[in-house]
Scaffold this active site. Sequence first.
Site, PDB file in Angstrom:
ATOM      1  N   HIS A 213       1.205  -0.243  -3.743  1.00  0.00           N
ATOM      2  CA  HIS A 213       2.187   0.414  -2.415  1.00  0.00           C
ATOM      3  C   HIS A 213       3.014   1.821  -3.069  1.00  0.00           C
ATOM      4  CE1 HIS A 213       5.885  -2.001  -3.460  1.00  0.00           C
ATOM      5  NE2 HIS A 213       5.018  -2.903  -3.265  1.00  0.00           N
TER       6      HIS A 213
ATOM      7  N   ASP B  10       5.811   2.635  -2.156  1.00  0.00           N
ATOM      8  CA  ASP B  10       7.350   2.502  -2.030  1.00  0.00           C
ATOM      9  C   ASP B  10       7.975   1.798  -3.123  1.00  0.00           C
ATOM     10  OD1 ASP B  10       5.922   0.732  -0.421  1.00  0.00           O
ATOM     11  OD2 ASP B  10       8.027   0.105   0.487  1.00  0.00           O
TER      12      ASP B  10
ATOM     13  N   GLU C  14       5.801  -0.889   2.241  1.00  0.00           N
ATOM     14  CA  GLU C  14       5.322  -2.329   2.029  1.00  0.00           C
ATOM     15  C   GLU C  14       6.554  -3.130   1.882  1.00  0.00           C
ATOM     16  OE1 GLU C  14       4.671  -5.899  -0.372  1.00  0.00           O
ATOM     17  OE2 GLU C  14       6.029  -4.360  -1.075  1.00  0.00           O
TER      18      GLU C  14
END
Length: 476
Positions: free
Chosen positions: A70, A72, A138
Amino acid sequence: MDSNSVLEIFREITRIPRESGREEQMTAYLQRFAAEHGLDCRTDATGNVVITREAFPGKENVPAIVLQSHQDMVCEKNSGCDHDFAKDPINYVIEDGWMIAKDTTLGADDGIGVAASLALLASDVPTGKLECLFTISEETGMDGANAIESGLFTAKTLINLDSEDEGQLFVGCAGGVDTTAVFKYMPEPVKSGAELLKFRVFNAIGGHSGDDINKERANTVQILARYLYGELENAYQLVSFRGGNKRNAIAREAEAVIAVPAGMSCGFVSRFNEFAASVKAEFHNTDPEVSFSVNQAGSATEAVDGEVARRFILSLMSVHHGVLAMSQDIAGLVETSSNLAAVFMNKPGEIMVTTSQRSSIESEKKFMAQKVEASFILAGAEISHSDPYPGWTPNMDSHILEETVASYKRLFGTEPEVKAIHAGLECGLFLTKFPDLDMISFGPTLRGVHAPGERLDLASNEKFVKLLVDVVTNFK
């Protein structure tokens, strides 16, 4: 490809702002990376990115693999740290074999997974077709995985690179839901002659609300509520309360300002100091640095309505925080838990409390959320829930599990642990849209994720990279 090439890319990633919900610069970086390496890149309407590398000559018949991570990161920092996650690069040091961010999160969750995928895409490691999926947001609700477009990737095998213990292979995870309580109040005037005091609890370790929830660490929001509950009979007024930050992190700091009747401040201070000493003794192993302070505060003209303040404090005392149940099937696995995450007073006349519930059993996840909901309803709060995300049920007959175990034993001469994790992974959501997926999750050793001081074990990163390369090279 080796661990150095992965770390080189990760160092680039630490300079890119990528807080959950603000991943635009990270998405652009991925798109540029694909263009620079002549790779196909697709971005769906949500912001999920897939970069594809076609099979090497002779590998055309090898089944395709999705490598998933992910974009982030959780952005947490210590009080007094002036780091701006919107523009400043992450400051880190290398100490005793660890890569460490001292005053902020490092973002190795899951920047190191992103870096491993990109390093593999740029390498000459001979593999079948690779589809590298980079989801968004996420950490704040798995928004990218939840909204992923059907057909964004075609492979039937997925390796999630978002685990935090080298030597452990994960084949299942908890599902979760967030519960938010809002207390509405009409401000009342601070009583004439009252003295304002600010109480702080800080320097707790905090940590991941899934992986660390069973470690009995101090929750500063609930600790501060304990003190205020004990003082209810002494007729103070609550001026403000704030603590914690992210719903998936254990609260490390909390502070409250109260107005105390004239001439009574010394008693409040004395009792707080006694309280602090007893709490420090309680947490001398898990949080040896937890700290307490009380000081005179500035002026204030308004306080929270007394009845609402009382019910709010009662709710923080009664709401569940910590483990509710352990798994009856997997030794040592937390089955169900709840995290009392944060308190905000960002809007006039409103106190907001955020919490997060997890369970590997769907019915218990619902029960845990209902328990939290009931505590706040009894206190008069308005309740809302986020969209729940599902757990991932272990498949012990998984082909990618068999291949990865064999690879680990071949490389390192020892058997890896096969486990489920109490944290939430996106794998459960992928199954709702790609029901035929065969999945596994592994990664290097990370510690202190979701809190300042997050660190990456560099030796474990070497083993992680070797395992990843071996699995995708020899996949049948």
